[in-house]
Design an enzyme around this catalytic site. Sequence first.
Site, short mmCIF file in Angstrom:
data_model
loop_
_atom_site.label_atom_id
_atom_site.label_comp_id
_atom_site.label_asym_id
_atom_site.label_seq_id
_atom_site.Cartn_x
_atom_site.Cartn_y
_atom_site.Cartn_z
N ASP A 182 34.57 41.29 37.32
CA ASP A 182 36.67 42.10 37.31
C ASP A 182 35.99 43.50 36.06
O ASP A 182 35.55 43.17 35.47
CB ASP A 182 37.49 41.03 36.55
CG ASP A 182 37.75 40.54 37.51
OD1 ASP A 182 37.22 40.25 38.56
OD2 ASP A 182 38.47 39.02 36.77
N ASP B 169 46.12 34.79 46.71
CA ASP B 169 45.78 33.77 45.51
C ASP B 169 47.88 32.94 45.07
O ASP B 169 48.64 33.65 45.20
CB ASP B 169 46.33 35.17 44.56
CG ASP B 169 45.82 35.68 44.87
OD1 ASP B 169 43.74 35.67 45.11
OD2 ASP B 169 45.62 37.57 44.57
#
Length: 236
Positions: free
Chosen positions: A8, A127
Amino acid sequence: MTLYPAIDLKDGKAVRLTKGLMDSAKIYSNEPYELVKKFEDMGAEWVHLVDLNGAFAGEPKNLEQIIKIRQNCNVKLELGGGIRDEATIQKMLEIGIDRVILGSIAVKDSQFVKDMAAKYPIAVGIDAIDGYVAVEGWGEVSEMKATDLAREFANAGVEAIICTDVGKDGTLSGVNVKFTVDIADASGVSTIASGGVKDESDIRALIDTNKVDGVIIGKAYYEGTLDLPKMFKLLD
């Protein structure tokens, strides 16, 4: 089973979050490309990149680091975070990204995603928080069920669906196998599990379903609860 080590990107650094909360970011490297090289040396075929700043801004924000990763590494790269129009997809592919992940836009304009999947290598990121789709960097929860969104992309030409249980992400509490299988069943598309992976038992549980094609490894590697080089050797 393909293992996708994850990086990330936040403010140019490699971090991991807990449950998607930006203020939970823990920095693991100031030079993300060095981490990617390490994954490559372990035997990774793919690395999963997320531009966290981009996910909130609605446009890529860590381009300098993404380009540096591409220039220094030979693994395949998939990238998500703030990619919401065709020009940005084209730009990411031009700098050498192998597969582009579309998330928030998939909820708002599924036809756009289908149109893009007909032309480019696209994965859909689904998600979910309590089974409902989270968007805008997980800052909002929609009224759409994750399985309904997955069903929308059956036979749509997308390369993969990456499904994340946000409540488990970064918690090392174990992957949500049932959620992943439900997404795979609903879509019929190659499905990649994400969120909560702790150790080898999670990966074996996913393999045992015979329905999951990949798994994203994040904090389990960084915190040492999963021996990633060993897993690459086992799955080779």
